[in-house]
Design an enzyme around this catalytic site. Structure first.
Site, PDB file in Angstrom:
ATOM      1  CB  ALA A  12      -0.910  -0.015   1.228  1.00  0.00           C
ATOM      2  NE  ARG A  23      -3.230  12.802  -8.263  1.00  0.00           N
ATOM      3  CZ  ARG A  23      -3.501  14.084  -8.031  1.00  0.00           C
ATOM      4  NH1 ARG A  23      -4.034  14.826  -8.985  1.00  0.00           N
ATOM      5  NH2 ARG A  23      -3.251  14.622  -6.850  1.00  0.00           N
ATOM      6  CD  GLU A  34       6.503  -6.945  -3.286  1.00  0.00           C
ATOM      7  OE1 GLU A  34       6.381  -5.853  -2.715  1.00  0.00           O
ATOM      8  OE2 GLU A  34       6.705  -8.022  -2.665  1.00  0.00           O
ATOM      9  CB  SER A  40      -1.274  -2.722  -5.961  1.00  0.00           C
ATOM     10  OG  SER A  40      -1.943  -1.544  -5.661  1.00  0.00           O
ATOM     11  CB  ALA A  42      -6.420  -4.711  -0.746  1.00  0.00           C
ATOM     12  CB  CYS A  44      -7.761  -4.372   4.847  1.00  0.00           C
ATOM     13  SG  CYS A  44      -6.406  -3.222   5.055  1.00  0.00           S
ATOM     14  CG  ASN A 300      -3.761   3.408   0.825  1.00  0.00           C
ATOM     15  OD1 ASN A 300      -3.377   3.308  -0.335  1.00  0.00           O
ATOM     16  ND2 ASN A 300      -4.243   2.391   1.494  1.00  0.00           N
ATOM     17  CE1 TYR A 423     -34.412  10.390  18.616  1.00  0.00           C
ATOM     18  CE2 TYR A 423     -35.632  12.423  18.223  1.00  0.00           C
ATOM     19  CZ  TYR A 423     -35.597  11.104  18.660  1.00  0.00           C
ATOM     20  OH  TYR A 423     -36.728  10.519  19.124  1.00  0.00           O
ATOM     21  NE  ARG A 439     -26.517  14.842  30.790  1.00  0.00           N
ATOM     22  CZ  ARG A 439     -27.475  14.322  30.015  1.00  0.00           C
ATOM     23  NH1 ARG A 439     -27.530  14.621  28.732  1.00  0.00           N
ATOM     24  NH2 ARG A 439     -28.393  13.546  30.521  1.00  0.00           N
TER      25      ARG A 439
HETATM   26  P1  FAD Z   1       3.052  -4.140   2.855  1.00  0.00           P
HETATM   27  O1  FAD Z   1       1.697  -4.124   2.248  1.00  0.00           O
HETATM   28  O2  FAD Z   1       3.435  -5.284   3.722  1.00  0.00           O
HETATM   29  O3  FAD Z   1       4.090  -4.018   1.653  1.00  0.00           O
HETATM   30  C1  FAD Z   1       5.480  -4.058   1.844  1.00  0.00           C
HETATM   31  C2  FAD Z   1       6.073  -4.789   0.644  1.00  0.00           C
HETATM   32  O4  FAD Z   1       7.487  -4.632   0.618  1.00  0.00           O
HETATM   33  C3  FAD Z   1       5.805  -6.289   0.690  1.00  0.00           C
HETATM   34  O5  FAD Z   1       5.063  -6.657  -0.455  1.00  0.00           O
HETATM   35  C4  FAD Z   1       7.204  -6.905   0.706  1.00  0.00           C
HETATM   36  O6  FAD Z   1       7.278  -8.085  -0.059  1.00  0.00           O
HETATM   37  C5  FAD Z   1       8.047  -5.798   0.074  1.00  0.00           C
HETATM   38  N1  FAD Z   1       9.463  -5.822   0.470  1.00  0.00           N
HETATM   39  C6  FAD Z   1       9.969  -5.798   1.731  1.00  0.00           C
HETATM   40  N2  FAD Z   1      11.315  -5.788   1.681  1.00  0.00           N
HETATM   41  C7  FAD Z   1      11.672  -5.783   0.372  1.00  0.00           C
HETATM   42  C8  FAD Z   1      12.930  -5.773  -0.311  1.00  0.00           C
HETATM   43  N3  FAD Z   1      14.094  -5.736   0.361  1.00  0.00           N
HETATM   44  N4  FAD Z   1      12.918  -5.773  -1.660  1.00  0.00           N
HETATM   45  C9  FAD Z   1      11.739  -5.812  -2.347  1.00  0.00           C
HETATM   46  N5  FAD Z   1      10.532  -5.830  -1.749  1.00  0.00           N
HETATM   47  C10 FAD Z   1      10.503  -5.809  -0.411  1.00  0.00           C
HETATM   48  N6  FAD Z   1      -5.242  -2.224   8.054  1.00  0.00           N
HETATM   49  C11 FAD Z   1      -6.349  -1.460   8.226  1.00  0.00           C
HETATM   50  O7  FAD Z   1      -6.234  -0.227   8.264  1.00  0.00           O
HETATM   51  N7  FAD Z   1      -7.592  -2.026   8.335  1.00  0.00           N
HETATM   52  C12 FAD Z   1      -7.780  -3.376   8.264  1.00  0.00           C
HETATM   53  O8  FAD Z   1      -8.919  -3.856   8.353  1.00  0.00           O
HETATM   54  C13 FAD Z   1      -6.632  -4.203   8.076  1.00  0.00           C
HETATM   55  N8  FAD Z   1      -6.777  -5.540   8.001  1.00  0.00           N
HETATM   56  C14 FAD Z   1      -5.660  -6.311   7.766  1.00  0.00           C
HETATM   57  C15 FAD Z   1      -5.824  -7.688   7.625  1.00  0.00           C
HETATM   58  C16 FAD Z   1      -4.717  -8.490   7.383  1.00  0.00           C
HETATM   59  C17 FAD Z   1      -4.907  -9.969   7.236  1.00  0.00           C
HETATM   60  C18 FAD Z   1      -3.419  -7.907   7.270  1.00  0.00           C
HETATM   61  C19 FAD Z   1      -2.198  -8.776   7.006  1.00  0.00           C
HETATM   62  C20 FAD Z   1      -3.249  -6.543   7.404  1.00  0.00           C
HETATM   63  C21 FAD Z   1      -4.370  -5.727   7.645  1.00  0.00           C
HETATM   64  N9  FAD Z   1      -4.238  -4.345   7.766  1.00  0.00           N
HETATM   65  C22 FAD Z   1      -5.345  -3.573   7.970  1.00  0.00           C
HETATM   66  C23 FAD Z   1      -2.904  -3.691   7.698  1.00  0.00           C
HETATM   67  C24 FAD Z   1      -2.571  -3.202   6.279  1.00  0.00           C
HETATM   68  O9  FAD Z   1      -2.782  -4.226   5.362  1.00  0.00           O
HETATM   69  C25 FAD Z   1      -1.124  -2.727   6.250  1.00  0.00           C
HETATM   70  O10 FAD Z   1      -1.024  -1.643   7.144  1.00  0.00           O
HETATM   71  C26 FAD Z   1      -0.677  -2.275   4.868  1.00  0.00           C
HETATM   72  O11 FAD Z   1      -0.700  -3.344   3.970  1.00  0.00           O
HETATM   73  C27 FAD Z   1       0.735  -1.708   4.956  1.00  0.00           C
HETATM   74  O12 FAD Z   1       1.237  -1.410   3.682  1.00  0.00           O
HETATM   75  P2  FAD Z   1       2.816  -1.353   3.466  1.00  0.00           P
HETATM   76  O13 FAD Z   1       3.031  -0.957   2.035  1.00  0.00           O
HETATM   77  O14 FAD Z   1       3.464  -0.553   4.505  1.00  0.00           O
HETATM   78  O15 FAD Z   1       3.322  -2.827   3.706  1.00  0.00           O
END
Ligand code: FAD
Length: 445
Positions: A12, A23, A34, A40, A42, A44, A300, A423, A439
């Site tokens: 994300a 953009r 990656e 990309s 999701a 959640c 995001n 309400y 309150r």
């Molecule tokens: P990630 O999505 O983990 O992406 C990081 C990426 O970096 C990974 O794909 C990894 O492979 C890549 N990477 C790491 N090191 C390297 C490297 N050295 N070289 C190349 N690539 C690398 N959040 C909410 O707000 N609401 C929810 O309901 C919610 N539900 C969730 C349910 C689940 C099951 C999970 C697992 C998470 C949930 N989250 C939720 C949390 C949310 O998904 C994460 O906060 C979000 O995905 C974080 O995005 P990110 O890009 O920081 O990390």
């Protein structure tokens, strides 16, 4: 010469930065690297995919590599960034030539915490951090497996127990503490515990696992301090930690939370290097400090800010107030701001009040209505709201969203006690639960 943005991580944080930077500056050259098979994704909705509310896996991919490439963002999949030389501005890959950057984004996310026990890497033991794992769990469940053990009792464990129970599985939650989701007070987790009982989920408090073994038929056997448990599938959900190995090696400063220190424009301590998502800190407006809150909406928003700044437009990430919600069977659980223990840790003097009320006005009450619970926490010295927690069948998330907005603007408790809400009898009483608890709490100040 076109400027080159290199992004490490296609989750994300990385993907949203790429989209926004492109953009703002369509001439920017962008390469997103990656290590996994997708970008990309999701995460959640993954529990809802496993539970089959979401049928198709492509719905979990917000944007495909092809769509990124069409928009001019180069995507390298199954490629790991091994090392970065920030003096030479070079990125070294697991395969392929090194890449020179003008701007670098670190968006490496978080890694699951593992219990460190024999058998944690066995087949059929999952952490639900990737799309591949979600697909594998769903396939296993649909192939007729009957039993699952979830280790840990955070919000993802709760969502997974709901998802797996929906398939008729015998689900156990093995948790080392007495209560699940400790962000919510005892009065709310009791509601959760009675839902476990109603839905046939066996909650095993004070349970620690010492090893996992595989039987001849590929089922699993857990050795615990409460005896042995036979199961077909294990999900480890005991938390995550920011993925900062690369950042540390690059010399990026980390904050007290252990995540990458950034400023409000997502810049790190090293020139031309930015960071977003679960691997970073974010400013908490109520705690008035930098914290690590690994949630998708935050990643995001940080990505949008980083993308604008890198694209050449000033932008600021205004911080968070700690809003969070999840669904558990027919319950909504939501919280915002600080809990009492956190508030004490951060130097406040918290005082709280809780009340329960049906979700409709008395004239419209239904037998099946269950009461919504709301807890407010305020600072005794200043009368400022510090946090809130809610549980209910409907309306709990909406109340927490209202309270998040008031926390954002630093509303006082006496404002809340008479604030104007919409309400009508189908949605509650003329005195909203927020008025009632405000309150009650004002009396304690
Ligand atoms: P990630 O999505 O983990 O992406 C990081 C990426 O970096 C990974 O794909 C990894 O492979 C890549 N990477 C790491 N090191 C390297 C490297 N050295 N070289 C190349 N690539 C690398 N959040 C909410 O707000 N609401 C929810 O309901 C919610 N539900 C969730 C349910 C689940 C099951 C999970 C697992 C998470 C949930 N989250 C939720 C949390 C949310 O998904 C994460 O906060 C979000 O995905 C974080 O995005 P990110 O890009 O920081 O990390």
């Amino acid at each position: 010469m076109r400027r080159h943005l290199v992004i490490i991580g296609g989750g994300a944080g990385g993907a949203s930065t790429a989209a926004e930077a492109k953009r703002i500056d369509p001439d920017l050259q962008i390469t997103m690297i990656e290590q996994g098979k997708h970008v990309s994704v999701a995460a959640c909705p993954m529990p809802y995919f496993v539970g089959d509310t979401i049928k198709q896996e492509h719905k979990l991919i917000a944007r495909t590599p092809e769509a990124f490439r069409e928009s001019g963002v180069d995507v390298l999949l199954k490629t790991r960034v091994e090392r970065v030389d920030t003096d030479q501005r070079r990125v070294y890959l697991s395969d392929g030539p090194e890449i020179v950057y003008d701007r670098l984004l670190v968006a490496t996310g978080a890694s699951p915490i593992l219990p460190g026990i024999p058998g944690q890497d066995l087949d059929r033991v999952y952490t639900l951090r990737s799309l591949e794992e979600a697909i594998a769990i769903k396939a296993l469940v649909q192939s007729g497996c009957r039993r699952a053990v979830i280790i840990g009792a955070g919000f993802i464990a709760m969502e997974m127990s709901d998802a797996l129970t929906g398939f008729g599985l015998d689900v156990r939650i093995a948790h080392r503490d007495e209560r699940p989701v400790t962000r919510w007070g005892v009065e709310f987790t009791e509601r959760l515990m009675s839902t476990f009982a109603e839905r046939g989920v066996l909650f095993m408090p004070k349970t620690t696992i010492s090893r996992i073994d595989q039987n001849a038929d590929r089922s699993l056997r857990l050795t615990t301090n409460q005896g042995e448990i036979e199961t077909d599938l294990v999900v480890i959900a005991i938390g995550i930690r920011p993925n900062v190995t690369l950042a540390k090696a690059m010399g990026l400063q980390l904050g007290d939370s252990g995540a990458i220190r950034v400023n409000l424009s997502q810049q790190t301590s090293v020139a031309n290097v930015y960071a977003t998502g679960d691997c970073t800190e974010v400013y908490h407006r109520v705690a008035r400090r930098w914290v690590n809150v690994p949630l998708g909406d935050i990643a995001n928003k940080q990505g949008r800010v980083a993308g604008q700044v890198i694209g050449g437009r000033p932008a600021v990430m205004p911080g968070i107030v700690g809003a969070q919600s999840f669904k558990f069977f027919d319950l909504e659980l939501a919280a915002t701001g600080l809990g009492e223990q956190e508030a004490v840790r951060y130097g406040f003097h918290p005082v709280s009040a809780t009340a329960w009320a049906p979700p409709t006005a008395p004239s419209m009450r239904q037998k099946e209505d269950i009461e919504t619970g709301l807890k407010l926490i305020a600072d005794q010295s200043t009368g400022m709201l510090l946090g809130a927690q809610a549980v209910g069948r409907r309306g709990a998330v909406q109340k927490i969203d209202v309270l998040s907005a008031t926390l954002w603007y630093e509303a006082r408790l006496d404002d809340l006690a008479s604030m104007d809400f919409g309400y009508a009898p189908p949605f509650g009483g003329a005195w909203d639960l927020i008025h009632i608890v405000s309150r009650l709490l004002l009396k304690k100040l």
